[in-house]
Every structure is written in structure tokens, then in C-alpha cells.
Design a protein around this motif. Structure first.
Motif, PDB file in Angstrom:
ATOM      1  N   ARG A  99      32.937 100.855 -53.179  1.00 16.46           N
ATOM      2  CA  ARG A  99      32.866 101.849 -54.262  1.00 16.46           C
ATOM      3  C   ARG A  99      33.056 103.264 -53.705  1.00 16.46           C
ATOM      4  NH1 ARG A  99      33.052 104.838 -57.935  1.00 16.46           N
ATOM      5  NH2 ARG A  99      31.532 105.307 -59.559  1.00 16.46           N
ATOM      6  N   ALA A 103      36.039 106.012 -54.358  1.00 16.72           N
ATOM      7  CA  ALA A 103      35.717 107.364 -54.837  1.00 16.72           C
ATOM      8  C   ALA A 103      36.280 108.424 -53.897  1.00 16.72           C
ATOM      9  CB  ALA A 103      34.193 107.517 -54.956  1.00 16.72           C
ATOM     10  N   LEU A 110      31.034 111.798 -58.411  1.00 12.14           N
ATOM     11  CA  LEU A 110      29.920 110.862 -58.497  1.00 12.14           C
ATOM     12  C   LEU A 110      28.657 111.587 -58.935  1.00 12.14           C
ATOM     13  CD1 LEU A 110      30.486 108.912 -55.145  1.00 12.14           C
ATOM     14  CD2 LEU A 110      31.178 108.217 -57.452  1.00 12.14           C
ATOM     15  N   VAL A 126      24.077 105.894 -53.492  1.00 15.55           N
ATOM     16  CA  VAL A 126      25.001 105.351 -54.495  1.00 15.55           C
ATOM     17  C   VAL A 126      25.261 103.894 -54.142  1.00 15.55           C
ATOM     18  CG1 VAL A 126      27.286 105.497 -55.514  1.00 15.55           C
ATOM     19  CG2 VAL A 126      26.085 107.591 -54.868  1.00 15.55           C
TER      20      VAL A 126
END
Length: 384
Positions: A99, A103, A110, A126
Motif C-alpha cells: 500500500r 502511495a 494519506l 498506516v
């Protein structure tokens, strides 16, 4: 052919699993510190609190419930007691790494809650991936104390992604800079000289106050804070206060502000109120060696020259006047262009009585004496 035992047939009815394998389990029981899962194996799986999250003292019963299905990773098939050790955190970390990588590549913004405030910055998590945001990248301005961010959700982008070194760096500053640039662009497109706008006091100094107009700061100089005299801006404005200001000038990205609104201009009707010959009341505001400045009203000062205080000689105003003293005087000069008014206390004093002398004679007598002397002088000349 040998017959299988019941235990052997039972074992074969269950699937085989291996360390590192990802399996789906159904929660059978949950306690604050661990959960028991049916993973379709001959032994149940154990998911401890430490293998579920990095959050300290987390209560599993708040997140997991009997009957829930969850994907986990097998850490050890047999922990020595016939149980299978599971981890949700490690699986989430792997997914989280993916992830974060996505990103980073897409520059996605985020959002995460600040998990910890460190000496050098902030730590956020995260998808079980811990990301560090250095103090220099937390804001577009220097912030000495970062504790105000504890537990708050913030936005950021990933500026560095290095899974081998487990180095994940977040950047909040560039988002703030970009947002301010956009707000600044919108602000300058919206305002013009002469507009009245609202702003928030951002900082107060000895020479003025900086007002946040929402996209750019404007300077409200001490000389523009009031039609009257301001000695100390810090006694007039407080940080965080919302004020109404006038756009006085725009020079590039610099904005000059004023609080001297024309409808409040005390000089608007000054020519009528302070016409020459008018008797006015005022308060001594300050003094110099050559005179005293008298405040007739906020924003209107007049000069009372030392020579106009009394008919008697005075060396300096402070010999007879005090700051704050109320006085009555006569307007002897009014200059609207230069905004100057001159006063006289002496002009209101009664005239001194004319001095009488026994040796002085009426004007007509003096004329007669003068004529007689001339006539006598002419006669003497003819006789000679």
C-alpha cells in the motif's frame, strides 16, 4: 494392505499447513490479550495481542468477535503445545508495504493518526507500517513544540520508500505549501486596494501586526492601527483575534493594511469643529521643549506652543502643564491640508490694564508742543 488407524484417518481429514502460509480462520473465542481461531487444521490457531497490533495495551475484544472471519499468517505450525501461532500484524505489514509503495509511486495523500510524538518528529501508522515524519517536514513554519499533534489525524505524502532498510518518510510540509499557494492565488484574485476584509492576528511586534488573510499575510503597521496614536501594538491586538482591516496597498505578494476607515476619519468635519477662533477643550498628550501636543479627540492633535501658554515667560511646557491635564484654549491656526491646528491659552486671558505715567501727556498736547517748538526754532532763525 494395512488398515489406517482412526487417528490417521482423522489427520488426513484436515488440511496441511506450513509456516508462512496465509489462511482464513473463524474466531471461536476472544479475550483481551488473545483470540482462538478455527483454521481448518487439527489444532486451533492462537492470535495474541502482540501479533494483532503494535498498539500498546490494545483490547482484542473491541475489534474481534466470535464468528468473525479473518485472514492471518502462520508463524509456527506447532508451538510445542500442539497449537498453531498466527499473526495478523505480519500479514497486514506485508499488505501495508504494498500500500505504501503504491502511495509513494502515485504521490497519493494519506491520512493517519499520530501514534507518537518523538524528539525529531512524528510517528504515524498506516496498515501496520510505521512512517516517520521529521520535524522539518511537519509544517511549512518552524514549530518548537509538536505535542499538539498527539492523537490527531494528519495528511501527508510518502517522500521516501525503502523497505529493505524499513525507512518510510512522510512529508506534510509540501501539502501545506501547495495549499497555501493555491489559497494565495485565490486571495489575490479576489482582493483589491480599498477592500475591507477580515483576518486573524498571526503575530504582533513592536512595529505592527501580521494579519492572516487566508492565503497570505498582510502587515498592519503601527501608524495604520488607528486614527489616534498607538504606543504599543501588543496592548491593542492579541494573537488569534479576528479583526476587520482595509487593503491599503498591494505590491507583488506584499499587502499593506490599515484600520483607518474613512467613515471614522476624525478630520472629516474638523474644519467646522475647530475653525479659527473656536474655544476647545483637550487633554495634554505629550510635551516637548517648544510646546505641548493636545488631543482634542482621538486622531486630532493640536500644538500649544510654549509662547501661547501664558502671558508670562515660560521656559518649557512641563513647568506648568502635566500629561493628561485637561485644558481650554482658542484655535488660532487651522491647516486642513497638513492636518495642523495651533492653540493658544494666552488668547483667552484678560488683557492687562494700560500702564499710566505722570510724565505722559495726551496725544493732542504732544502735537501742540511739537508745533510750538518748530515755530520757535523758525523765529530764532529769522532773527539771526
Amino acid at each position: 494392505m494395512s488398515e489406517q488407524t482412526f487417528e490417521q484417518m482423522l489427520d488426513e481429514s484436515f488440511k496441511t499447513i506450513h509456516n508462512g502460509e496465509v489462511v482464513e480462520g473463524t474466531i471461536i473465542d476472544v479475550k483481551p490479550e488473545e483470540a482462538v481461531l478455527n483454521i481448518g487444521y487439527k489444532s486451533d490457531g492462537i492470535l495474541t495481542r502482540n501479533e494483532y497490533t503494535n498498539e500498546a495495551n490494545f483490547d482484542l475484544t473491541t475489534a474481534l468477535h466470535a464468528g468473525d472471519k479473518i485472514e492471518v499468517k502462520v508463524i509456527k505450525v506447532n508451538d510445542g503445545e500442539g497449537q498453531v501461532l498466527l499473526s495478523y500484524k505480519k500479514l497486514a505489514l506485508e499488505k501495508g508495504n504494498k500500500r505504501i509503495e503504491e502511495a509513494f509511486n502515485s504521490k497519493e495523500v494519506l491520512t493517519a493518526k499520530v501514534a507518537q510524538v518523538l524528539d525529531g518528529g512524528l510517528s504515524v501508522i498506516v496498515d501496520e507500517v510505521r512512517i516517520f515524519i521529521p520535524a522539518s517536514l511537519v509544517s511549512d513554519v518552524y514549530e518548537k513544540d509538536l505535542t499538539k499533534y498527539a492523537g490527531k489525524e494528519i495528511e501527508f505524502v510518502i517522500s521516501e520508500y525503502n523497505p529493505k532498510r524499513r525507512r518510510y518518510i512522510g512529508d506534510r510540509k509540501q501539502l501545506m505549501v501547495a495549499k497555501k499557494e493555491e489559497m494565495q492565488k485565490e486571495l489575490f484574485a479576489r482582493i483589491s486596494v480599498g477592500d475591507t476584509v477580515e483576518g486573524t492576528v498571526k503575530n504582533v511586534t513592536d512595529f505592527g501586526a501580521f494579519i492572516d488573510l487566508g492565503g497570505a499575510d498582510g502587515l498592519l503597521h503601527i501608524s495604520e492601527m488607528s486614527w489616534g496614536r498607538v504606543e504599543n501594538p501588543k496592548k491593542v491586538f492579541k494573537v488569534g483575534e479576528v479583526v476587520k482591516v482595509l487593503i491599503k496597498d498591494i505590491d507583488g505578494n506584499k499587502i499593506a493594511l490599515s484600520r483607518k476607515f474613512e467613515d471614522e476619519n476624525p478630520w472629516k468635519n474638523a474644519s467646522e469643529k475647530y475653525a479659527i477662533g473656536s474655544v476647545v477643550n483637550g487633554k495634554v498628550a505629550r510635551m516637548t521643549d517648544f510646546g505641548a501636543f493636545v488631543e482634542l479627540e482621538v486622531g486630532v492633535d493640536a500644538l500649544l506652543h510654549v509662547s501661547q501658554i501664558s502671558k508670562e515667560h515660560i521656559d518649557k511646557p512641563s513647568d506648568v502643564l502635566k500629561v493628561g491635564q485637561e485644558i481650554t484654549a482658542k484655535v488660532v491656526e487651522f491647516n486642513e491640508t497638513d492636518k495642523k491646528i495651533s492653540l493658544s491659552m494666552k488668547a483667552l486671558l484678560a488683557p492687562e490694564p494700560a500702564a499710566e505715567s505722570a510724565e505722559s501727556a495726551p496725544a493732542e498736547d504732544a502735537d501742540v508742543v511739537s508745533v510750538d517748538i518748530e515755530a520757535v526754532a523758525a523765529a530764532e532763525t529769522e532773527a539771526e
